[in-house]
Design a protein around this motif. Sequence first.
Motif, PDB file in Angstrom:
ATOM      1  N   GLN A 126       0.834  -1.204   0.000  1.00  0.00           N
ATOM      2  CA  GLN A 126       0.000   0.000   0.000  1.00  0.00           C
ATOM      3  C   GLN A 126       0.868   1.254   0.000  1.00  0.00           C
ATOM      4  O   GLN A 126       2.018   1.223   0.469  1.00  0.00           O
ATOM      5  CB  GLN A 126      -0.926   0.011   1.216  1.00  0.00           C
ATOM      6  CG  GLN A 126      -2.102  -0.960   1.090  1.00  0.00           C
ATOM      7  CD  GLN A 126      -3.171  -0.696   2.138  1.00  0.00           C
ATOM      8  OE1 GLN A 126      -2.896  -0.732   3.325  1.00  0.00           O
ATOM      9  NE2 GLN A 126      -4.394  -0.453   1.688  1.00  0.00           N
ATOM     10  N   SER A 127       0.302   2.319  -0.508  1.00  0.00           N
ATOM     11  CA  SER A 127       1.045   3.582  -0.464  1.00  0.00           C
ATOM     12  C   SER A 127       0.524   4.444   0.682  1.00  0.00           C
ATOM     13  O   SER A 127      -0.648   4.378   1.047  1.00  0.00           O
ATOM     14  CB  SER A 127       0.939   4.312  -1.800  1.00  0.00           C
ATOM     15  OG  SER A 127      -0.393   4.645  -2.052  1.00  0.00           O
ATOM     16  N   ILE A 128       1.433   5.205   1.241  1.00  0.00           N
ATOM     17  CA  ILE A 128       1.121   6.104   2.360  1.00  0.00           C
ATOM     18  C   ILE A 128       1.498   7.503   1.902  1.00  0.00           C
ATOM     19  O   ILE A 128       2.682   7.792   1.691  1.00  0.00           O
ATOM     20  CB  ILE A 128       1.953   5.717   3.603  1.00  0.00           C
ATOM     21  CG1 ILE A 128       1.690   4.261   4.001  1.00  0.00           C
ATOM     22  CG2 ILE A 128       1.678   6.673   4.762  1.00  0.00           C
ATOM     23  CD1 ILE A 128       2.932   3.529   4.441  1.00  0.00           C
ATOM     24  N   THR A 129       0.492   8.338   1.728  1.00  0.00           N
ATOM     25  CA  THR A 129       0.753   9.701   1.260  1.00  0.00           C
ATOM     26  C   THR A 129       0.550  10.678   2.409  1.00  0.00           C
ATOM     27  O   THR A 129      -0.440  10.592   3.131  1.00  0.00           O
ATOM     28  CB  THR A 129      -0.164  10.044   0.072  1.00  0.00           C
ATOM     29  OG1 THR A 129       0.129   9.140  -0.987  1.00  0.00           O
ATOM     30  CG2 THR A 129       0.059  11.476  -0.407  1.00  0.00           C
ATOM     31  N   LYS A 160       5.915   3.752   0.197  1.00  0.00           N
ATOM     32  CA  LYS A 160       5.300   2.446  -0.057  1.00  0.00           C
ATOM     33  C   LYS A 160       5.632   1.560   1.134  1.00  0.00           C
ATOM     34  O   LYS A 160       6.788   1.503   1.583  1.00  0.00           O
ATOM     35  CB  LYS A 160       5.883   1.869  -1.352  1.00  0.00           C
ATOM     36  CG  LYS A 160       5.401   0.499  -1.716  1.00  0.00           C
ATOM     37  CD  LYS A 160       4.090   0.512  -2.467  1.00  0.00           C
ATOM     38  CE  LYS A 160       4.239   0.744  -3.958  1.00  0.00           C
ATOM     39  NZ  LYS A 160       2.936   0.727  -4.649  1.00  0.00           N
ATOM     40  N   ALA A 161       4.612   0.872   1.675  1.00  0.00           N
ATOM     41  CA  ALA A 161       4.858  -0.060   2.777  1.00  0.00           C
ATOM     42  C   ALA A 161       5.481  -1.339   2.206  1.00  0.00           C
ATOM     43  O   ALA A 161       4.938  -1.934   1.271  1.00  0.00           O
ATOM     44  CB  ALA A 161       3.556  -0.382   3.490  1.00  0.00           C
ATOM     45  N   LEU A 162       6.612  -1.742   2.737  1.00  0.00           N
ATOM     46  CA  LEU A 162       7.295  -2.942   2.241  1.00  0.00           C
ATOM     47  C   LEU A 162       6.990  -4.157   3.122  1.00  0.00           C
ATOM     48  O   LEU A 162       7.277  -5.284   2.735  1.00  0.00           O
ATOM     49  CB  LEU A 162       8.801  -2.683   2.135  1.00  0.00           C
ATOM     50  CG  LEU A 162       9.150  -1.504   1.209  1.00  0.00           C
ATOM     51  CD1 LEU A 162      10.646  -1.239   1.207  1.00  0.00           C
ATOM     52  CD2 LEU A 162       8.658  -1.742  -0.215  1.00  0.00           C
ATOM     53  N   ILE A 163       6.463  -3.912   4.318  1.00  0.00           N
ATOM     54  CA  ILE A 163       5.881  -4.948   5.170  1.00  0.00           C
ATOM     55  C   ILE A 163       4.613  -4.338   5.786  1.00  0.00           C
ATOM     56  O   ILE A 163       4.440  -3.115   5.735  1.00  0.00           O
ATOM     57  CB  ILE A 163       6.842  -5.426   6.300  1.00  0.00           C
ATOM     58  CG1 ILE A 163       7.301  -4.245   7.176  1.00  0.00           C
ATOM     59  CG2 ILE A 163       8.046  -6.154   5.740  1.00  0.00           C
ATOM     60  CD1 ILE A 163       8.125  -4.655   8.392  1.00  0.00           C
ATOM     61  N   ASP A 164       3.750  -5.166   6.356  1.00  0.00           N
ATOM     62  CA  ASP A 164       2.586  -4.621   7.064  1.00  0.00           C
ATOM     63  C   ASP A 164       3.103  -3.773   8.223  1.00  0.00           C
ATOM     64  O   ASP A 164       3.963  -4.229   8.992  1.00  0.00           O
ATOM     65  CB  ASP A 164       1.711  -5.748   7.617  1.00  0.00           C
ATOM     66  CG  ASP A 164       1.056  -6.579   6.517  1.00  0.00           C
ATOM     67  OD1 ASP A 164       1.154  -6.191   5.335  1.00  0.00           O
ATOM     68  OD2 ASP A 164       0.450  -7.615   6.855  1.00  0.00           O
ATOM     69  N   ALA A 165       2.579  -2.575   8.353  1.00  0.00           N
ATOM     70  CA  ALA A 165       3.165  -1.653   9.342  1.00  0.00           C
ATOM     71  C   ALA A 165       2.124  -0.728   9.967  1.00  0.00           C
ATOM     72  O   ALA A 165       1.082  -0.445   9.367  1.00  0.00           O
ATOM     73  CB  ALA A 165       4.255  -0.816   8.677  1.00  0.00           C
ATOM     74  N   ILE A 166       2.432  -0.311  11.171  1.00  0.00           N
ATOM     75  CA  ILE A 166       1.713   0.788  11.813  1.00  0.00           C
ATOM     76  C   ILE A 166       2.551   2.029  11.519  1.00  0.00           C
ATOM     77  O   ILE A 166       3.761   2.041  11.794  1.00  0.00           O
ATOM     78  CB  ILE A 166       1.622   0.589  13.335  1.00  0.00           C
ATOM     79  CG1 ILE A 166       0.994  -0.768  13.675  1.00  0.00           C
ATOM     80  CG2 ILE A 166       0.853   1.741  13.988  1.00  0.00           C
ATOM     81  CD1 ILE A 166       1.358  -1.268  15.073  1.00  0.00           C
ATOM     82  N   VAL A 167       1.916   3.041  10.963  1.00  0.00           N
ATOM     83  CA  VAL A 167       2.637   4.267  10.625  1.00  0.00           C
ATOM     84  C   VAL A 167       2.002   5.418  11.405  1.00  0.00           C
ATOM     85  O   VAL A 167       0.786   5.607  11.343  1.00  0.00           O
ATOM     86  CB  VAL A 167       2.554   4.535   9.100  1.00  0.00           C
ATOM     87  CG1 VAL A 167       3.261   5.826   8.751  1.00  0.00           C
ATOM     88  CG2 VAL A 167       3.157   3.373   8.325  1.00  0.00           C
ATOM     89  N   ALA A 168       2.824   6.129  12.141  1.00  0.00           N
ATOM     90  CA  ALA A 168       2.302   7.239  12.944  1.00  0.00           C
ATOM     91  C   ALA A 168       2.908   8.550  12.460  1.00  0.00           C
ATOM     92  O   ALA A 168       4.101   8.611  12.138  1.00  0.00           O
ATOM     93  CB  ALA A 168       2.610   7.026  14.429  1.00  0.00           C
ATOM     94  N   LEU A 169       2.066   9.581  12.387  1.00  0.00           N
ATOM     95  CA  LEU A 169       2.514  10.896  11.915  1.00  0.00           C
ATOM     96  C   LEU A 169       2.081  11.967  12.908  1.00  0.00           C
ATOM     97  O   LEU A 169       0.918  12.051  13.274  1.00  0.00           O
ATOM     98  CB  LEU A 169       1.899  11.205  10.547  1.00  0.00           C
ATOM     99  CG  LEU A 169       2.297  12.567   9.960  1.00  0.00           C
ATOM    100  CD1 LEU A 169       3.731  12.546   9.455  1.00  0.00           C
ATOM    101  CD2 LEU A 169       1.348  12.975   8.836  1.00  0.00           C
ATOM    102  N   SER A 170       3.032  12.775  13.329  1.00  0.00           N
ATOM    103  CA  SER A 170       2.733  13.914  14.200  1.00  0.00           C
ATOM    104  C   SER A 170       2.874  15.202  13.403  1.00  0.00           C
ATOM    105  O   SER A 170       3.891  15.428  12.744  1.00  0.00           O
ATOM    106  CB  SER A 170       3.712  13.931  15.388  1.00  0.00           C
ATOM    107  OG  SER A 170       3.571  15.129  16.128  1.00  0.00           O
ATOM    108  N   SER A 171       1.841  16.039  13.441  1.00  0.00           N
ATOM    109  CA  SER A 171       1.967  17.399  12.903  1.00  0.00           C
ATOM    110  C   SER A 171       2.748  18.183  13.954  1.00  0.00           C
ATOM    111  O   SER A 171       2.223  18.482  15.022  1.00  0.00           O
ATOM    112  CB  SER A 171       0.589  18.045  12.714  1.00  0.00           C
ATOM    113  OG  SER A 171      -0.111  17.434  11.672  1.00  0.00           O
TER     114      SER A 171
END
Length: 203
Positions: free
Chosen positions: A25-28, A171-182
């Motif tokens: 999946q892509s993460i934008t 692009k996620a290369l493994i299943d992942a939790i992605v966290a983003l802080s503004s």
Amino acid sequence: VIRGVRVETLVPARHAVAVEARRGQSITIVDVKGKQVGDLCAVSLSDTSEYMDLTPTRLALSRLQLKEGDELLTNRRRPILRLADDPIGTHDMIFGGCDKYRYEVDFGITGHRNCQDNLLEALNSWVIDETTKQLAVREILNVFINQKLDEHGTFHLLEPVTRAGDSVTFKALIDAIVALSSCPESQSPCNGYKPTEMLIRVE
Ligand SMILES: [Zn+2]
């Protein structure tokens, strides 16, 4: 917890959001208003003791700047994210994120919101070992930060060059939790002196 095939969520100014991304999946990440930095960390979903680690990443790349196609590695030196589409090109993998001490020590402000606590809060919805979580939120990629290296080897923090709607895609290369802080910092040019919201989209 935000899960699903396609997820688009606002990351409010001064706060963080975490999402799950499946391999492929892509993460934008979108800078909604412009001049906003995002602090990005990632943890493997199948084994939450594995997290994005910038030290092996820097070693593998042997570069200070990320380029399109570069892979971000984990503490087990496996790729977790790839920088897939990067029209902006100003990110940082050296300086780390802001924490409460940044505001206490450098600006004399106590109780200021900060990326480290934001990311810890956002990751609270998953069962992650406390030590791993603390390490993961220190190993952040500063998305859109504008740190200019001069000819003497000194970095200068400038306002981001991003304008409203600018984005970067991983692009996620493994299943992942992605966290983003503004990033909540308004005391420096980091966010153009005015923290604003961002957007994260997984598809
Ligand atoms: Zn920050």
